[in-house]
Each structure stands twice: as C-alpha cells, then as structure tokens.
Design a protein around this motif. Structure first.
Motif, PDB file in Angstrom:
ATOM      1  N   MET A  73      21.039 -14.327  23.352  1.00  0.00           N
ATOM      2  CA  MET A  73      20.028 -14.294  24.405  1.00  0.00           C
ATOM      3  C   MET A  73      18.651 -14.024  23.797  1.00  0.00           C
ATOM      4  SD  MET A  73      19.731 -11.748  27.718  1.00  0.00           S
ATOM      5  CE  MET A  73      21.291 -12.331  28.384  1.00  0.00           C
ATOM      6  N   ASN A  74      17.674 -14.834  24.178  1.00  0.00           N
ATOM      7  CA  ASN A  74      16.316 -14.634  23.689  1.00  0.00           C
ATOM      8  C   ASN A  74      15.680 -13.432  24.365  1.00  0.00           C
ATOM      9  OD1 ASN A  74      16.398 -16.860  22.009  1.00  0.00           O
ATOM     10  ND2 ASN A  74      15.711 -18.247  23.623  1.00  0.00           N
ATOM     11  N   LYS A  75      15.024 -12.612  23.576  1.00  0.00           N
ATOM     12  CA  LYS A  75      14.308 -11.454  24.097  1.00  0.00           C
ATOM     13  C   LYS A  75      12.931 -11.877  24.597  1.00  0.00           C
ATOM     14  CE  LYS A  75      17.312  -8.183  22.924  1.00  0.00           C
ATOM     15  NZ  LYS A  75      17.958  -7.283  23.905  1.00  0.00           N
ATOM     16  N   ASP A  76      12.492 -11.237  25.661  1.00  0.00           N
ATOM     17  CA  ASP A  76      11.137 -11.474  26.165  1.00  0.00           C
ATOM     18  C   ASP A  76      10.172 -10.632  25.339  1.00  0.00           C
ATOM     19  OD1 ASP A  76       8.802 -11.887  27.483  1.00  0.00           O
ATOM     20  OD2 ASP A  76       9.441 -11.019  29.399  1.00  0.00           O
ATOM     21  N   LEU A  77       9.431 -11.281  24.456  1.00  0.00           N
ATOM     22  CA  LEU A  77       8.522 -10.561  23.556  1.00  0.00           C
ATOM     23  C   LEU A  77       7.222 -10.161  24.231  1.00  0.00           C
ATOM     24  CD1 LEU A  77       8.962 -12.718  20.319  1.00  0.00           C
ATOM     25  CD2 LEU A  77      10.305 -10.750  21.082  1.00  0.00           C
ATOM     26  N   SER A  78       6.910 -10.798  25.329  1.00  0.00           N
ATOM     27  CA  SER A  78       5.597 -10.591  25.946  1.00  0.00           C
ATOM     28  C   SER A  78       5.417  -9.178  26.492  1.00  0.00           C
ATOM     29  CB  SER A  78       5.365 -11.611  27.069  1.00  0.00           C
ATOM     30  OG  SER A  78       6.304 -11.418  28.116  1.00  0.00           O
ATOM     31  N   ASN A  79       6.529  -8.495  26.774  1.00  0.00           N
ATOM     32  CA  ASN A  79       6.428  -7.166  27.365  1.00  0.00           C
ATOM     33  C   ASN A  79       6.688  -6.036  26.370  1.00  0.00           C
ATOM     34  OD1 ASN A  79       5.777  -7.930  30.041  1.00  0.00           O
ATOM     35  ND2 ASN A  79       7.911  -8.543  30.378  1.00  0.00           N
ATOM     36  N   ILE A  80       6.815  -6.384  25.085  1.00  0.00           N
ATOM     37  CA  ILE A  80       7.016  -5.349  24.074  1.00  0.00           C
ATOM     38  C   ILE A  80       5.658  -4.815  23.653  1.00  0.00           C
ATOM     39  CG2 ILE A  80       7.871  -4.849  21.768  1.00  0.00           C
ATOM     40  CD1 ILE A  80       9.963  -7.006  22.166  1.00  0.00           C
ATOM     41  N   ARG A  81       5.415  -3.558  23.946  1.00  0.00           N
ATOM     42  CA  ARG A  81       4.131  -2.953  23.575  1.00  0.00           C
ATOM     43  C   ARG A  81       4.282  -1.452  23.483  1.00  0.00           C
ATOM     44  NH1 ARG A  81       3.229  -5.340  28.434  1.00  0.00           N
ATOM     45  NH2 ARG A  81       1.834  -6.829  27.443  1.00  0.00           N
ATOM     46  N   LYS A  82       3.349  -0.836  22.801  1.00  0.00           N
ATOM     47  CA  LYS A  82       3.343   0.611  22.618  1.00  0.00           C
ATOM     48  C   LYS A  82       1.919   1.106  22.777  1.00  0.00           C
ATOM     49  CE  LYS A  82       4.471   4.173  19.160  1.00  0.00           C
ATOM     50  NZ  LYS A  82       3.146   4.836  19.161  1.00  0.00           N
ATOM     51  N   ASP A  83       1.749   2.201  23.506  1.00  0.00           N
ATOM     52  CA  ASP A  83       0.421   2.790  23.634  1.00  0.00           C
ATOM     53  C   ASP A  83       0.215   3.780  22.492  1.00  0.00           C
ATOM     54  OD1 ASP A  83      -1.930   2.628  24.975  1.00  0.00           O
ATOM     55  OD2 ASP A  83      -1.454   4.144  26.485  1.00  0.00           O
ATOM     56  N   PHE A  84      -0.955   3.741  21.878  1.00  0.00           N
ATOM     57  CA  PHE A  84      -1.243   4.588  20.724  1.00  0.00           C
ATOM     58  C   PHE A  84      -2.098   5.773  21.155  1.00  0.00           C
ATOM     59  CE2 PHE A  84      -0.890   0.182  19.105  1.00  0.00           C
ATOM     60  CZ  PHE A  84       0.228   0.346  18.311  1.00  0.00           C
ATOM     61  N   THR A  85      -1.614   6.975  20.881  1.00  0.00           N
ATOM     62  CA  THR A  85      -2.304   8.162  21.404  1.00  0.00           C
ATOM     63  C   THR A  85      -2.424   9.296  20.392  1.00  0.00           C
ATOM     64  OG1 THR A  85      -0.212   9.018  22.281  1.00  0.00           O
ATOM     65  CG2 THR A  85      -1.547   7.675  23.773  1.00  0.00           C
ATOM     66  N   GLN A  86      -2.002   9.081  19.150  1.00  0.00           N
ATOM     67  CA  GLN A  86      -1.908  10.199  18.208  1.00  0.00           C
ATOM     68  C   GLN A  86      -3.256  10.741  17.743  1.00  0.00           C
ATOM     69  OE1 GLN A  86       0.845  10.344  14.955  1.00  0.00           O
ATOM     70  NE2 GLN A  86       2.095   8.713  15.821  1.00  0.00           N
ATOM     71  N   LYS A  87      -4.123   9.839  17.255  1.00  0.00           N
ATOM     72  CA  LYS A  87      -5.330  10.287  16.582  1.00  0.00           C
ATOM     73  C   LYS A  87      -6.526   9.455  17.010  1.00  0.00           C
ATOM     74  CE  LYS A  87      -2.753  11.696  12.410  1.00  0.00           C
ATOM     75  NZ  LYS A  87      -3.072  13.127  12.443  1.00  0.00           N
ATOM     76  N   GLU A  88      -7.695   9.838  16.519  1.00  0.00           N
ATOM     77  CA  GLU A  88      -8.897   9.045  16.739  1.00  0.00           C
ATOM     78  C   GLU A  88      -9.644   8.912  15.425  1.00  0.00           C
ATOM     79  OE1 GLU A  88     -12.197  12.283  18.167  1.00  0.00           O
ATOM     80  OE2 GLU A  88     -10.812  11.526  19.701  1.00  0.00           O
ATOM     81  N   LEU A  89     -10.571   7.964  15.397  1.00  0.00           N
ATOM     82  CA  LEU A  89     -11.357   7.692  14.196  1.00  0.00           C
ATOM     83  C   LEU A  89     -12.803   7.495  14.612  1.00  0.00           C
ATOM     84  CD1 LEU A  89     -11.383   6.970  11.121  1.00  0.00           C
ATOM     85  CD2 LEU A  89     -11.034   4.591  11.813  1.00  0.00           C
ATOM     86  N   SER A  90     -13.707   8.243  13.993  1.00  0.00           N
ATOM     87  CA  SER A  90     -15.120   8.123  14.349  1.00  0.00           C
ATOM     88  C   SER A  90     -15.983   8.095  13.107  1.00  0.00           C
ATOM     89  CB  SER A  90     -15.551   9.301  15.242  1.00  0.00           C
ATOM     90  OG  SER A  90     -15.673  10.489  14.479  1.00  0.00           O
ATOM     91  N   GLU A  91     -17.196   7.604  13.294  1.00  0.00           N
ATOM     92  CA  GLU A  91     -18.158   7.552  12.196  1.00  0.00           C
ATOM     93  C   GLU A  91     -18.482   8.943  11.660  1.00  0.00           C
ATOM     94  OE1 GLU A  91     -19.215   4.219  15.131  1.00  0.00           O
ATOM     95  OE2 GLU A  91     -18.358   6.236  15.148  1.00  0.00           O
ATOM     96  N   ASP A  92     -18.318   9.957  12.493  1.00  0.00           N
ATOM     97  CA  ASP A  92     -18.654  11.325  12.096  1.00  0.00           C
ATOM     98  C   ASP A  92     -17.589  11.972  11.221  1.00  0.00           C
ATOM     99  OD1 ASP A  92     -20.996  11.182  13.586  1.00  0.00           O
ATOM    100  OD2 ASP A  92     -19.997  11.912  15.398  1.00  0.00           O
ATOM    101  N   THR A  93     -16.364  11.435  11.267  1.00  0.00           N
ATOM    102  CA  THR A  93     -15.273  12.078  10.540  1.00  0.00           C
ATOM    103  C   THR A  93     -14.918  11.384   9.225  1.00  0.00           C
ATOM    104  OG1 THR A  93     -13.638  10.801  11.801  1.00  0.00           O
ATOM    105  CG2 THR A  93     -14.267  12.976  12.663  1.00  0.00           C
ATOM    106  N   VAL A  94     -15.316  10.129   9.046  1.00  0.00           N
ATOM    107  CA  VAL A  94     -14.989   9.423   7.799  1.00  0.00           C
ATOM    108  C   VAL A  94     -15.977   9.805   6.701  1.00  0.00           C
ATOM    109  CG1 VAL A  94     -13.866   7.484   8.934  1.00  0.00           C
ATOM    110  CG2 VAL A  94     -16.328   7.401   8.521  1.00  0.00           C
ATOM    111  N   VAL A  95     -15.547   9.666   5.458  1.00  0.00           N
ATOM    112  CA  VAL A  95     -16.419   9.978   4.325  1.00  0.00           C
ATOM    113  C   VAL A  95     -17.223   8.736   3.934  1.00  0.00           C
ATOM    114  CG1 VAL A  95     -14.835  11.758   3.520  1.00  0.00           C
ATOM    115  CG2 VAL A  95     -14.624   9.433   2.619  1.00  0.00           C
ATOM    116  N   GLU A  96     -18.233   8.926   3.080  1.00  0.00           N
ATOM    117  CA  GLU A  96     -19.156   7.837   2.759  1.00  0.00           C
ATOM    118  C   GLU A  96     -18.514   6.727   1.935  1.00  0.00           C
ATOM    119  OE1 GLU A  96     -22.746   9.221   1.004  1.00  0.00           O
ATOM    120  OE2 GLU A  96     -23.332  10.448   2.717  1.00  0.00           O
ATOM    121  N   ASN A  97     -17.611   7.099   1.036  1.00  0.00           N
ATOM    122  CA  ASN A  97     -16.998   6.114   0.150  1.00  0.00           C
ATOM    123  C   ASN A  97     -15.660   5.659   0.731  1.00  0.00           C
ATOM    124  OD1 ASN A  97     -15.278   5.072  -2.079  1.00  0.00           O
ATOM    125  ND2 ASN A  97     -17.041   5.575  -3.338  1.00  0.00           N
TER     126      ASN A  97
END
Length: 210
Positions: free
Chosen positions: A1-25
């Motif tokens: 039986m073929n799986k319906d791929l269109s409804n496979i998804r995951k919400d991402f909630t663990q972390k965030e990324l911002s310009e203020d937290t990354v280093v210059e290099n």
C-alpha cells in the motif's frame, strides 16, 4: 500500500537562531553546532551530503564524513580520486556540503571551492585508518562497474598480499567555504535561516526568509 506522503510533517519547537546569538566567524559557529551535535549523541554527526556537478552539468550527491575542520582550509574529507565525485571535482572545483542533525532540528549548508590536501596529509590520515579500511581503499575500484561481490572479494584478497600504503588515487580534499547557511527549525514552518556570505575578506551576515 502506498503511503500518503503529503501529510507527513513535524513541527519544530526546540531552539531558535538569531543574529544576536551567532558568532562573527561562520566556521567557529559551525564548530559550536557540531560539538552540540556530538554531545547530543546525534547519529553520525560528521556525516555530510557532498554535492558535485559532472562535466555534463548533471548534479550528484552522496554522503561522506567530515574528517577535519580547519579555520584556514575549511572542511576536509577523503575519498578515491578516480571515483564519480573525484572526476566531478577534477572538472568543476565548486561543491556544496549539507549537514542535517534532526535531533537538534538543524541543517547547515556550505558552498565553496574544493582542492586536494597535501600528499603528506593524505599519507598521515591513510596510515591512521584501521587496517581493513586501508586494504579496502586499495582494493576497491570505486564507482566502476564490477561483475559481482565475488570479484570484490578477489580484489580484496589480492590487496592483502601487497604493500599496505596509500595508493596514488586516494587522498583528501578540503572545501574552502564562501557561503555558509545555518538553518534552525521553528514552529509553523517559520524557520530561522542565518547566512554568512564572503565579501572580499569579510563575512557578511544576513537573515533569509524561511
């Protein structure tokens, strides 16, 4: 039986990324993320997709392992120079790497130019590998058509009889980055994307829409 791929998804909630937290290099930022991936027991944290382009402009991708990260020369990996990827890189020195760490909901995409590392560096790494890995590198005509598994076994047995030293067709490459993008999964597909782009000798840092 073929799986319906269109409804496979995951919400991402663990972390965030911002310009203020990354280093210059960006290489230093990558090292921070890589260390976190290792500490989180991410499966194969050094595994990366290497994308190359053939002389016919056909892209190709495969997984290789990061073996060294150097501030000056970039991202190192080792392979057979006569392989599919080796032939691609001989024609076109531009390539892209992609790391995916699903446990941390992160990706990193790295674009740059690839060059061979020194013979001495390739020799040193080859000699540090387990014996079976060294013999395998000598025996395998990587990416070439073979008749069967038995043929590979015969090549392996023949290699065991010879001198176990790095063959000339095997060695290291280093990808020197000119663009590195960090992707952090966020809720509702509004992901964080921070791109570093080399402009002259300086890294320009900018946010991209998800």
């Amino acid at each position: 039986m073929n799986k319906d791929l269109s409804n496979i998804r995951k919400d991402f909630t663990q972390k965030e990324l911002s310009e203020d937290t990354v280093v210059e290099n960006p290489v230093h930022q990558f090292r921070l993320w890589l260390n976190e991936a290792i500490e989180s027991e991410q499966p194969e944290p050094t595994a990366m997709t290497l994308c190359t382009v053939s002389p016919d402009a056909i892209p190709s991708a495969r997984i290789v392992l990061l073996k060294k990260l150097d501030d000056n020369t970039g991202f190192w990996f080792y392979t057979n120079y006569d392989s599919h990827k080796g032939k691609d890189l001989a024609h076109n020195h531009h390539a892209t790497l992609n790391f995916f760490w699903p446990l941390l909901e992160r990706q990193v995409r790295i674009t740059g130019t690839v060059s061979k590392v020194s013979i001495s560096d390739s020799n040193a790494y080859f000699d540090s590998r387990p014996l079976d890995s060294r013999i395998g590198a000598i025996a395998s005509p990587q990416s070439q058509v073979i008749e069967s598994r038995d043929e590979l076994k015969e090549l392996l047995e023949e290699a065991k009889k010879g001198l176990i030293q790095r063959p000339k067709h095997w060695g290291g490459y280093a990808l020197l980055p000119n663009e590195i993008e960090f992707w952090q999964g966020r809720a509702s597909r509004l992901h964080d994307r921070i791109r570093y782009r080399l402009s002259g000798k300086d890294w320009v840092r900018e946010r991209l829409a998800p």
